[in-house]
Design a protein around this motif. Sequence first.
Motif, PDB file in Angstrom:
ATOM      1  N   GLY B  25       0.617  -0.996   0.190  1.00  0.00           N
ATOM      2  CA  GLY B  25      -0.062   0.478   0.078  1.00  0.00           C
ATOM      3  C   GLY B  25       0.628   1.309   0.114  1.00  0.00           C
ATOM      4  N   ASP B  26       1.754   1.247   0.237  1.00  0.00           N
ATOM      5  CA  ASP B  26       3.003   2.377   0.296  1.00  0.00           C
ATOM      6  C   ASP B  26       3.338   2.976  -0.884  1.00  0.00           C
ATOM      7  OD1 ASP B  26       3.485   2.396   3.078  1.00  0.00           O
ATOM      8  OD2 ASP B  26       5.390   1.641   3.185  1.00  0.00           O
ATOM      9  N   TYR B  27       3.828   4.027  -1.466  1.00  0.00           N
ATOM     10  CA  TYR B  27       3.347   4.907  -2.281  1.00  0.00           C
ATOM     11  C   TYR B  27       5.359   5.456  -2.636  1.00  0.00           C
ATOM     12  CZ  TYR B  27      -1.292   5.150  -3.960  1.00  0.00           C
ATOM     13  OH  TYR B  27      -2.185   4.876  -4.111  1.00  0.00           O
ATOM     14  N   VAL B  28       5.769   4.741  -4.021  1.00  0.00           N
ATOM     15  CA  VAL B  28       6.931   5.066  -4.543  1.00  0.00           C
ATOM     16  C   VAL B  28       7.089   6.331  -5.376  1.00  0.00           C
ATOM     17  CG1 VAL B  28       8.638   2.683  -3.417  1.00  0.00           C
ATOM     18  CG2 VAL B  28       7.639   2.831  -5.770  1.00  0.00           C
ATOM     19  N   ILE B  29       8.135   6.451  -5.610  1.00  0.00           N
ATOM     20  CA  ILE B  29       7.885   7.925  -7.198  1.00  0.00           C
ATOM     21  C   ILE B  29       9.254   7.277  -8.174  1.00  0.00           C
ATOM     22  CG2 ILE B  29       8.876  10.205  -7.729  1.00  0.00           C
ATOM     23  CD1 ILE B  29       6.037   9.940  -7.203  1.00  0.00           C
ATOM     24  N   VAL B  30       8.208   7.032  -8.791  1.00  0.00           N
ATOM     25  CA  VAL B  30      10.181   6.850  -9.980  1.00  0.00           C
ATOM     26  C   VAL B  30      10.809   8.027 -10.291  1.00  0.00           C
ATOM     27  CG1 VAL B  30      11.061   5.722 -11.489  1.00  0.00           C
ATOM     28  CG2 VAL B  30       9.517   4.209 -10.177  1.00  0.00           C
ATOM     29  N   SER B  31      11.443   8.972 -10.109  1.00  0.00           N
ATOM     30  CA  SER B  31      11.673   9.878 -11.135  1.00  0.00           C
ATOM     31  C   SER B  31      12.407   9.717 -12.671  1.00  0.00           C
ATOM     32  CB  SER B  31      12.069  11.453  -9.982  1.00  0.00           C
ATOM     33  OG  SER B  31      11.297  10.766  -8.862  1.00  0.00           O
ATOM     34  N   ASP B  32      12.445  10.477 -13.419  1.00  0.00           N
ATOM     35  CA  ASP B  32      13.719  10.390 -14.164  1.00  0.00           C
ATOM     36  C   ASP B  32      13.198  11.683 -15.085  1.00  0.00           C
ATOM     37  OD1 ASP B  32      15.456  10.034 -16.086  1.00  0.00           O
ATOM     38  OD2 ASP B  32      14.030   8.689 -17.606  1.00  0.00           O
ATOM     39  N   GLY B  33      13.718  13.069 -15.404  1.00  0.00           N
ATOM     40  CA  GLY B  33      13.512  13.734 -15.457  1.00  0.00           C
ATOM     41  C   GLY B  33      13.263  15.021 -14.955  1.00  0.00           C
ATOM     42  N   GLY B  34      12.163  15.036 -15.749  1.00  0.00           N
ATOM     43  CA  GLY B  34      10.565  16.043 -14.803  1.00  0.00           C
ATOM     44  C   GLY B  34       9.450  15.762 -15.084  1.00  0.00           C
ATOM     45  N   LYS B  35       9.707  14.125 -14.793  1.00  0.00           N
ATOM     46  CA  LYS B  35       8.507  13.090 -14.243  1.00  0.00           C
ATOM     47  C   LYS B  35       8.817  12.478 -13.321  1.00  0.00           C
ATOM     48  CE  LYS B  35       6.280  13.114 -18.898  1.00  0.00           C
ATOM     49  NZ  LYS B  35       5.883  11.710 -20.109  1.00  0.00           N
ATOM     50  N   VAL B  96       2.813  12.245 -12.276  1.00  0.00           N
ATOM     51  CA  VAL B  96       3.492  12.602 -11.747  1.00  0.00           C
ATOM     52  C   VAL B  96       3.775  14.092 -12.926  1.00  0.00           C
ATOM     53  CG1 VAL B  96       3.101  14.301  -9.328  1.00  0.00           C
ATOM     54  CG2 VAL B  96       3.151  12.229  -9.362  1.00  0.00           C
ATOM     55  N   GLU B  97       2.970  15.196 -13.303  1.00  0.00           N
ATOM     56  CA  GLU B  97       2.998  16.008 -14.029  1.00  0.00           C
ATOM     57  C   GLU B  97       3.348  17.736 -13.226  1.00  0.00           C
ATOM     58  OE1 GLU B  97       5.570  15.827 -18.835  1.00  0.00           O
ATOM     59  OE2 GLU B  97       3.269  15.451 -18.530  1.00  0.00           O
ATOM     60  N   ASP B  98       4.290  18.799 -12.960  1.00  0.00           N
ATOM     61  CA  ASP B  98       3.339  19.679 -12.992  1.00  0.00           C
ATOM     62  C   ASP B  98       2.349  19.861 -11.391  1.00  0.00           C
ATOM     63  OD1 ASP B  98       4.971  20.898 -14.822  1.00  0.00           O
ATOM     64  OD2 ASP B  98       3.127  20.710 -16.496  1.00  0.00           O
ATOM     65  N   GLY B  99       2.680  18.852 -10.967  1.00  0.00           N
ATOM     66  CA  GLY B  99       2.056  18.292  -9.512  1.00  0.00           C
ATOM     67  C   GLY B  99       0.433  17.992  -9.643  1.00  0.00           C
ATOM     68  N   SER B 100       0.228  17.600 -10.549  1.00  0.00           N
ATOM     69  CA  SER B 100      -0.820  16.750 -11.278  1.00  0.00           C
ATOM     70  C   SER B 100      -0.578  15.318 -11.810  1.00  0.00           C
ATOM     71  CB  SER B 100      -2.096  17.266 -11.958  1.00  0.00           C
ATOM     72  OG  SER B 100      -1.619  17.139 -13.441  1.00  0.00           O
ATOM     73  N   LEU B 101      -2.222  14.508 -11.272  1.00  0.00           N
ATOM     74  CA  LEU B 101      -1.497  13.107 -11.774  1.00  0.00           C
ATOM     75  C   LEU B 101      -2.118  12.617 -13.098  1.00  0.00           C
ATOM     76  CD1 LEU B 101      -0.557  10.410 -10.377  1.00  0.00           C
ATOM     77  CD2 LEU B 101      -2.229  10.366  -9.741  1.00  0.00           C
ATOM     78  N   ARG B 102      -1.480  12.137 -13.738  1.00  0.00           N
ATOM     79  CA  ARG B 102      -2.292  11.598 -15.687  1.00  0.00           C
ATOM     80  C   ARG B 102      -2.072  10.394 -15.465  1.00  0.00           C
ATOM     81  NH1 ARG B 102      -0.024  13.432 -19.970  1.00  0.00           N
ATOM     82  NH2 ARG B 102       2.132  13.654 -18.425  1.00  0.00           N
ATOM     83  N   ASN B 103      -2.982   9.971 -16.525  1.00  0.00           N
ATOM     84  CA  ASN B 103      -3.079   8.300 -16.088  1.00  0.00           C
ATOM     85  C   ASN B 103      -2.356   8.215 -17.792  1.00  0.00           C
ATOM     86  OD1 ASN B 103      -4.574   7.237 -14.291  1.00  0.00           O
ATOM     87  ND2 ASN B 103      -6.184   7.676 -15.144  1.00  0.00           N
ATOM     88  N   ASP B 104      -1.286   8.780 -17.964  1.00  0.00           N
ATOM     89  CA  ASP B 104       0.019   8.285 -18.600  1.00  0.00           C
ATOM     90  C   ASP B 104       0.823   7.652 -18.737  1.00  0.00           C
ATOM     91  OD1 ASP B 104       1.188   8.496 -21.113  1.00  0.00           O
ATOM     92  OD2 ASP B 104       2.800  10.575 -20.577  1.00  0.00           O
ATOM     93  N   LEU B 105       0.322   5.946 -19.027  1.00  0.00           N
ATOM     94  CA  LEU B 105       0.715   4.658 -19.102  1.00  0.00           C
ATOM     95  C   LEU B 105       1.866   4.724 -20.015  1.00  0.00           C
ATOM     96  CD1 LEU B 105      -1.831   2.501 -16.738  1.00  0.00           C
ATOM     97  CD2 LEU B 105      -0.339   4.106 -16.485  1.00  0.00           C
ATOM     98  N   LEU B 127      -1.694  14.716  -3.895  1.00  0.00           N
ATOM     99  CA  LEU B 127      -2.766  13.835  -4.729  1.00  0.00           C
ATOM    100  C   LEU B 127      -4.263  13.542  -5.417  1.00  0.00           C
ATOM    101  CD1 LEU B 127       0.072  12.224  -6.498  1.00  0.00           C
ATOM    102  CD2 LEU B 127      -1.053  14.276  -7.421  1.00  0.00           C
ATOM    103  N   SER B 128      -4.466  12.954  -3.725  1.00  0.00           N
ATOM    104  CA  SER B 128      -5.642  12.245  -3.528  1.00  0.00           C
ATOM    105  C   SER B 128      -6.877  13.124  -3.287  1.00  0.00           C
ATOM    106  CB  SER B 128      -5.370  11.008  -2.502  1.00  0.00           C
ATOM    107  OG  SER B 128      -4.983  12.245  -0.909  1.00  0.00           O
ATOM    108  N   SER B 129      -6.182  14.455  -2.626  1.00  0.00           N
ATOM    109  CA  SER B 129      -7.853  15.164  -1.967  1.00  0.00           C
ATOM    110  C   SER B 129      -7.942  16.022  -3.311  1.00  0.00           C
ATOM    111  CB  SER B 129      -6.920  16.347  -0.785  1.00  0.00           C
ATOM    112  OG  SER B 129      -5.682  17.378  -2.096  1.00  0.00           O
ATOM    113  N   SER B 130      -9.537  16.093  -2.752  1.00  0.00           N
ATOM    114  CA  SER B 130     -10.651  17.082  -3.513  1.00  0.00           C
ATOM    115  C   SER B 130     -10.796  17.998  -3.439  1.00  0.00           C
ATOM    116  CB  SER B 130     -11.956  16.632  -3.575  1.00  0.00           C
ATOM    117  OG  SER B 130     -12.480  16.216  -2.623  1.00  0.00           O
ATOM    118  N   ALA B 131     -11.689  19.396  -3.459  1.00  0.00           N
ATOM    119  CA  ALA B 131     -11.395  20.535  -3.771  1.00  0.00           C
ATOM    120  C   ALA B 131     -12.631  20.847  -1.708  1.00  0.00           C
ATOM    121  CB  ALA B 131     -11.884  21.389  -4.654  1.00  0.00           C
ATOM    122  N   GLY B 132     -12.236  20.035  -1.251  1.00  0.00           N
ATOM    123  CA  GLY B 132     -13.407  19.956   0.049  1.00  0.00           C
ATOM    124  C   GLY B 132     -12.982  20.953   0.550  1.00  0.00           C
ATOM    125  N   ARG B 133     -13.366  21.310   1.658  1.00  0.00           N
ATOM    126  CA  ARG B 133     -13.553  22.488   2.799  1.00  0.00           C
ATOM    127  C   ARG B 133     -13.510  22.018   4.480  1.00  0.00           C
ATOM    128  NH1 ARG B 133     -15.622  27.498   2.416  1.00  0.00           N
ATOM    129  NH2 ARG B 133     -17.053  26.708   1.309  1.00  0.00           N
TER     130      ARG B 133
END
Lengths: 369, 480
Positions: B25-35, B96-105, B127-133
Motif C-alpha cells: 500500500g505504500d507509494y514510491v516515486i520513480v523520477s526521471d527528468g521532470g516526470k 505526476v507532472e506539474d503537480g497533477s496526476l495523469r494516467n499516462d501509462l 494528489l488524493s485530495s479533492s476540493a473540499g473544505r
Amino acid sequence: MLNLSNIYKHMKPNNPVGRGAMTQYQQPQINGFKSLFKAFLEKSDRSLSSIKGVKLGVETSEVFVQDEWPIQLVERLLKEGVKPIKVSVEDAASRRVVAIDTSSIKVAVGSKGVVVAIRGALVIREWSRIWAEIIGPFMVYIDYDGVGELLSSMLGGEVRLDYWGDYQLYNSVQKVLAGILEKRLQEYAVERFKDTILLFDGSLSAGPLDNPTWLVSRIIDGARPRGNDILAFSKTSILRVWGELITSLKLDAEPPYVVEMTWAIKELEMRVKVLGETYLARLSAGGEGFRVDAAIRKSIGDVLGSLLKSDSLIYGYPETLILAHDLCTFNKMDLIAMQSILRRRGIKLFKPTSIRWLLFRPIDGGEPA
Amino acid sequence: MKILSKNGDKIEFLAAPGEDGLRRGDYVIVSDGGKKLLVQILDVNYAELPGILEDTLRELASEPLSLKIFDPYDVGSILTELKDSRLIVGKVRGVVEDGSLRNDLLWLPSRLESRIERASPELIMELSSSAGRRPIIIGESMNGIISINAEDLDGRLTIITGKKETGKSHLAKILITSLAEYGAKVIALDVNGEYIGLSMRIDGALSDVADKHVVLTPGENFRVSMEDAGLATITDILRYILNTPATSLREFIRLWRLVKKVNGKVTLRGLIDAIGRVQLHESVRDALMSRLLSLEATRFFDDENPVKIDSMINSVKEGGIFVINLSKISSHGRRIVVEYVLSKLSTLLRDGLIDPLFLLAEEAHLYLRETYWDDLITRMRHIGIFPILVTNQPDTIPETIYRQADNIFLFNFTNESDLNYISKTARIDSDTVKLIAKALPPRHCLMIGRIVNDLPIVVKVREMPLKMLGETKLVFGLRG
C-alpha cells in the motif's frame, strides 16, 4: 585495499557431535590460510586495483564446472591381462579422511587480461564428525605480464614460475591457477594432518605447469613421514572400460577390488610423470569404476579398506570428495556476487556479444597500459 | 532499488534486502527528468535468481556440515544479500507532472538512471485530495496524517467492509461524528447498540458530539402513530415483513379507508377493532388480526403519544446523530422499524420537510428487505439519503451496490471468496484489493474511490476517545 581483519565473518558455528576434547587436528585451522596465501592475496588485490575504471566483458555462457576427466587409459590392459586385488574392509582400521578439491571460473574478460576466481575446499571426516573448510573465493586479474609472478605468489613467492607461454591466457589460466591452489592446499593438508587418508581430485601425474613435478613430489614426500596416505580419485567414471575389462578378462572378483595399472599409465602418459601407483578401482557393487592414483605406505588393499571403513561411498566414489567438489564449485550466484565486487572496486562490466568479438574489437578501445 | 520490468500498469523492482522497508500500500516515486511515476506497492517477494535452486539445495545438503570459511573478498555477505534480494511488485497509479496526476501509462522512466524513493505523505495527500473544505482526519499513512473531505461522502454511496474485529465500527464512528460536527445529520441503524455511547468519552466526560447525539429506542422513546406511518408503509410492512397474502392485503386497504372514514383517523387499536367487527372471510380475519397484534406487540406504534421523526430531526440545528437502537428488539421488530424509518425519511425528503442526510446501516442485510437495495442507490440517493453501509459479510450486499459504490473503506479479509466479491467494485483493480486487503493489520484499511481521488491509500485508523459500547460480552472476561 583488501581488509584481512574481517574475513572470517561467515563462519558457521561448529556442530560438535559427541563429547570429549578435540585433537589438535580437529581445531579450526582457518587462521592458517591467511598467512598461507598472504603473498597471493596482496598480489591479487593489487592486480584488481590496477584495473579500476577498466571495462571488462562478462561471459554469458559459462561452463561452471571445470574438470579434467581423462578416460583413455586402459585399452592396453585388455591386451596384457590383469588380476584384481581384493580390498578387505573387515580387518581395516578406521582413519581420518581429508578430501581436497578446487574450482575456478572466469569472472570477467578484457582485451589484455582476465579476472579469474578460484576456490578450494577441505572436507574432514573424523569418525562420526565431519566438517568443511572453504578457502576463497580468491579473485585476481591476470595478464601476460603479471601471470608468472602471480602464479609464484600462490606458492608463497618461493619459486618463480616464469615459463609461461605453453598456455593460452584466456583458455587455460584459470585451470592452472586452480591447479596450483589445489597443490598448495594439498601440501597444507599433508603438513597439518597425521595418520590420515588424504583424498585428492584427479591424478598424481606431474609435468604440466599446474602440476610441477617438484611440487607433486614434495607433497608425496611430505605425506609419508607423517603417516599420511594419498589417494587421488579421477572424477571420471570408467564404467565403459570396466565393462570391457570384466567381459574380456573375466575378472573373477566381487567389489571392492582394484586392478594395478601403473605400468600401463607410465607407457601412455608420455608427457607427464606419474608419481605413485595407478589403479582402476571398483569399490562398491552398485558403484562405478574409477582411476585411483596412490602414494601410500601400506598396501593398497589396507588403505582402501580403511577408506571404506571411514568414509561413505556414493556410486563408488568417496562422499567427502564429492562434498569438497560441491563446496568449491562456482555457480551463477557466485559469479553475480563476484562481478558485483568488481563493480564496487570501480571496474566497469558489460555484456559483449562474444568474447571473441571483445578480443578483436574491444569497444573500450583497449585497456590503459 | 532498480526497475526490473513494466507490463501494462504492473511494475517490478529489484531491491536489496535492507533497502525496501516497504509495506503493501505504500507509494514510491520513480523520477526521471521532470516526470515522476507514482507506484503503489502491492507485494514483496524473493527475486528469482539464476542458480538459486542449485545453491539452496547445496546449502541444504551441507547443513549437517560445520563450515569454516576463509573469504578474503567477503563474497559470502554479497551472496547472502543476493539470495535475499527482493522483487517488489507495484501498480502504476499515474504520472505526476506539474503537480497533477495523469494516467499516462506509456511513459517509461529509465531503468538505470531513474531515482526511486518513497513518496511523501504530503504528495499523496495533495494528489488524493479533492476540493473540499471539511477535512476528516482518518489516521496515519506513510508516517503522515491522512484525511478525507466530508464533501466526498456527500451524495455518495459508501461501504465499510472487513472481517470481524478489524475496526469497521470504529471508523464508522469517526465518520459520523465528524460529519455531525460539520453540521450534517446522520441516521444510524444500530443493530448491536454500538453507537449509543457516542456522547460519552472514555474518561466519563461528555464528548464533543454529546449535544448532537440522540438515541431512539423503538418501544421506549421512539414510538410512532399509524397515521404518521401511512397506508403505504403499513402495507409494505404487512407485505414484505409479515408476509401477508395478497387477498388479505386488499381487505386491509379497504379496512384502513373504512376506519379513516368512520373514526376520522387511523389507529392501530381502531384497525384491530374493525377487523373484529366487519364482515370478513375467517381466514382473512385471522391473517390480518394476527399480524396487527404482532405490530402491537412491538410497542413501536403508539397513537396516543407518537414521536414525530421530522420534528425530532429538525429540532437539532447544527448537525446530529440519530441512533436508532435496534439491539433490543426482535428480528421482525427491527425490520418493521427500518421499513418505517426509510419510508418516512423518503416521504419527508421528497416533501422538503427535512434536509438531506446520511444513513449509516450496519449489517443491513439483517433488516433491509431485498427490494430496498436498488432503492438505496437510485431513488433514495436522489432525494437525499446517502448511505454508509457497514458489513463483515460482503456477499450480503448485492454485487450492483459494489459496482456503484463511490467510496470503499476496506479492512482485512483473508477469505478468497470475500475478496473476489469485493474486487468487483468498479473503482479499483482486483490485484490491489486481493493483495493489499489480505495483508492489512487490524485498524488499518484501504481507502478506495472518490474520497482519495481514486488513489488507493492504506491508512492506520486513528484512535477515538469515545466510550465503546456493543463490545462482545465474554464468558471469561477481557481478552488478552
